[in-house]
Design a protein around this motif. Structure first.
Motif, mmCIF file in Angstrom:
data_model
loop_
_atom_site.group_PDB
_atom_site.id
_atom_site.type_symbol
_atom_site.label_atom_id
_atom_site.label_comp_id
_atom_site.label_asym_id
_atom_site.label_seq_id
_atom_site.Cartn_x
_atom_site.Cartn_y
_atom_site.Cartn_z
ATOM 1 N N UNK A 275 -2.879 -0.879 -0.024
ATOM 2 C CA UNK A 275 -3.201 -2.079 -0.804
ATOM 3 C C UNK A 275 -4.615 -2.561 -0.532
ATOM 4 N N UNK A 276 -5.185 -2.175 0.605
ATOM 5 C CA UNK A 276 -6.535 -2.622 0.952
ATOM 6 C C UNK A 276 -7.623 -1.848 0.231
ATOM 7 N N UNK A 277 -7.228 -0.876 -0.601
ATOM 8 C CA UNK A 277 -8.225 -0.075 -1.319
ATOM 9 C C UNK A 277 -8.080 -0.148 -2.833
ATOM 10 N N UNK A 278 -7.025 -0.798 -3.324
ATOM 11 C CA UNK A 278 -6.786 -0.845 -4.777
ATOM 12 C C UNK A 278 -6.827 0.555 -5.390
ATOM 13 N N UNK A 279 -6.271 1.524 -4.656
ATOM 14 C CA UNK A 279 -6.263 2.916 -5.119
ATOM 15 C C UNK A 279 -4.916 3.187 -5.773
ATOM 16 N N UNK A 280 -4.857 3.095 -7.105
ATOM 17 C CA UNK A 280 -3.590 3.212 -7.799
ATOM 18 C C UNK A 280 -2.954 4.580 -7.599
ATOM 19 N N UNK A 281 -3.746 5.633 -7.494
ATOM 20 C CA UNK A 281 -3.165 6.960 -7.326
ATOM 21 C C UNK A 281 -2.347 7.049 -6.042
ATOM 22 N N UNK A 282 -2.774 6.353 -4.997
ATOM 23 C CA UNK A 282 -2.021 6.327 -3.746
ATOM 24 C C UNK A 282 -0.860 5.335 -3.821
ATOM 25 N N UNK A 283 -1.108 4.197 -4.429
ATOM 26 C CA UNK A 283 -0.067 3.166 -4.518
ATOM 27 C C UNK A 283 1.126 3.672 -5.319
ATOM 28 N N UNK A 284 0.878 4.363 -6.411
ATOM 29 C CA UNK A 284 1.961 4.834 -7.266
ATOM 30 C C UNK A 284 2.896 5.790 -6.537
ATOM 31 N N UNK A 285 2.387 6.461 -5.511
ATOM 32 C CA UNK A 285 3.186 7.433 -4.777
ATOM 33 C C UNK A 285 3.915 6.837 -3.580
ATOM 34 N N UNK A 286 3.788 5.537 -3.353
ATOM 35 C CA UNK A 286 4.466 4.929 -2.209
ATOM 36 C C UNK A 286 5.971 5.092 -2.339
ATOM 37 N N UNK A 287 6.660 5.386 -1.249
ATOM 38 C CA UNK A 287 8.122 5.540 -1.316
ATOM 39 C C UNK A 287 8.809 4.219 -1.631
ATOM 40 N N UNK A 288 9.948 4.306 -2.278
ATOM 41 C CA UNK A 288 10.691 3.117 -2.711
ATOM 42 C C UNK A 288 11.653 2.643 -1.617
ATOM 43 N N UNK A 289 11.116 2.413 -0.439
ATOM 44 C CA UNK A 289 11.946 1.998 0.687
ATOM 45 C C UNK A 289 12.000 0.480 0.788
ATOM 46 N N UNK B 57 -6.902 -7.683 -8.854
ATOM 47 C CA UNK B 57 -6.598 -6.254 -8.956
ATOM 48 C C UNK B 57 -5.453 -5.859 -8.032
ATOM 49 N N UNK B 58 -5.409 -6.464 -6.845
ATOM 50 C CA UNK B 58 -4.347 -6.135 -5.903
ATOM 51 C C UNK B 58 -3.003 -6.622 -6.415
ATOM 52 N N UNK B 59 -2.948 -7.861 -6.919
ATOM 53 C CA UNK B 59 -1.701 -8.370 -7.492
ATOM 54 C C UNK B 59 -1.251 -7.499 -8.656
ATOM 55 N N UNK B 60 -2.191 -7.095 -9.484
ATOM 56 C CA UNK B 60 -1.875 -6.225 -10.615
ATOM 57 C C UNK B 60 -1.221 -4.934 -10.133
ATOM 58 N N UNK B 61 -1.771 -4.337 -9.065
ATOM 59 C CA UNK B 61 -1.227 -3.086 -8.542
ATOM 60 C C UNK B 61 0.180 -3.269 -7.996
ATOM 61 N N UNK B 62 0.422 -4.388 -7.321
ATOM 62 C CA UNK B 62 1.760 -4.638 -6.774
ATOM 63 C C UNK B 62 2.788 -4.722 -7.902
ATOM 64 N N UNK B 63 2.487 -5.481 -8.936
ATOM 65 C CA UNK B 63 3.452 -5.631 -10.027
ATOM 66 C C UNK B 63 3.659 -4.322 -10.781
ATOM 67 N N UNK B 64 2.611 -3.548 -10.949
ATOM 68 C CA UNK B 64 2.759 -2.247 -11.601
ATOM 69 C C UNK B 64 3.656 -1.335 -10.775
ATOM 70 N N UNK B 65 3.481 -1.377 -9.454
ATOM 71 C CA UNK B 65 4.309 -0.544 -8.576
ATOM 72 C C UNK B 65 5.767 -0.988 -8.620
ATOM 73 N N UNK B 66 5.996 -2.290 -8.585
ATOM 74 C CA UNK B 66 7.358 -2.797 -8.649
ATOM 75 C C UNK B 66 8.040 -2.395 -9.956
ATOM 76 N N UNK B 67 7.302 -2.428 -11.049
ATOM 77 C CA UNK B 67 7.886 -2.126 -12.362
ATOM 78 C C UNK B 67 8.350 -0.682 -12.479
ATOM 79 N N UNK B 68 7.860 0.193 -11.613
ATOM 80 C CA UNK B 68 8.258 1.599 -11.641
ATOM 81 C C UNK B 68 9.569 1.849 -10.911
#
Length: 239
Positions: free
Chosen positions: A41-55, A152-163
């Motif tokens: 989350x400290x890099x706003x790197x969506x390619x890495x964020x999207x791959x985070x495990x759903x734990x 941008x960080x909030x945007x990434x969190x919500x996009x990740x949650x929506x997946x």
């Protein structure tokens, strides 16, 4: 961007009157609330964020990130607004992209690194007037970077949650945080999208509250977006 006589003098000559600030912890530019965000989350790197495990641990982490973004008052500084037509915002964004490329983590962003970028811009064979403005007033550009990263960080969190395939398991807290973010004008599009895909009674109630205008909790534009989502959620009637 064209160089020249078409550049608005009001923006070129504008003095934002932003002084360089100093962090007691060191040469840092960004507030501690941004520097302390966990990876990625400290890099706003969506390619890495999207791959985070759903734990459950990652969900709890996402919740903490959103809470920090909402509650840390230093993430909403007063950024002076450039005079019309506001083209300087685009050049600030250009500089922010250069900062992110050379210092990808929020904890990497230092004044010494920013000054290196300023020197690199000065060494360009040609600078447009508004680019020269950024070089002269880099502190204003960096101040504007703080709310931009927050958004941008909030945007990434919500996009990740929506997946997530099971949105209901975090609805009890995600609806509230999404509603707060829309009211605070951060991560708005993705927050409203999450409320829409969740679609339960709590999410719909949040959208209803956000859609109130002109005196509701959200800005007119964000209230319109919430209203549009509600319309999209209505079942189609067959004639």
């Amino acid at each position: 961007m064209s160089d020249s006589d078409t550049e608005p003098d009001a923006e070129v000559m504008w003095d934002p009157q932003v002084a360089r600030w100093r962090d007691p912890a060191g040469d840092y530019v960004l507030p501690h609330a941004l520097r302390s965000l966990p990876q990625p989350w400290d890099e706003c790197d969506w390619s890495r964020i999207a791959e985070l495990p759903r734990t459950d641990e990652r969900l709890a982490e996402a919740r903490r990130v959103l809470t920090v973004l909402l509650d840390a008052t230093e993430l909403a500084p007063r950024v002076p607004r450039p005079p019309s037509p506001g083209l300087l915002w685009h050049v600030w964004e250009e500089f922010h992209q250069a900062v992110g490329k050379s210092m990808p983590s929020t904890s990497d962003v230092t004044w010494s690194g920013v000054d290196e970028l300023v020197r690199a811009w000065r060494d360009r064979p040609q600078l447009y007037p508004l680019q020269r403005h950024v070089v002269r007033h880099v502190e204003a550009a960096m101040l504007a970077m703080i709310p931009s990263l927050r958004n941008d960080t909030a945007d990434s969190v919500f996009r990740w949650l929506a997946l997530d395939p099971d949105l209901g398991r975090f609805a009890d807290w995600a609806v509230d945080l999404a509603e707060r973010c829309v009211a605070e004008d951060i991560g708005v599009d993705s927050a409203i999208e999450l409320l829409g895909v969740m679609g339960g009674p709590e999410a719909r109630a949040a959208l209803e509250r956000l859609s109130v205008k002109p005196d509701g909790p959200a800005s007119w534009e964000n209230a319109e977006a919430a209203q549009s989502m509600l319309i999209a959620l209505r079942p189609c009637r067959r004639s």
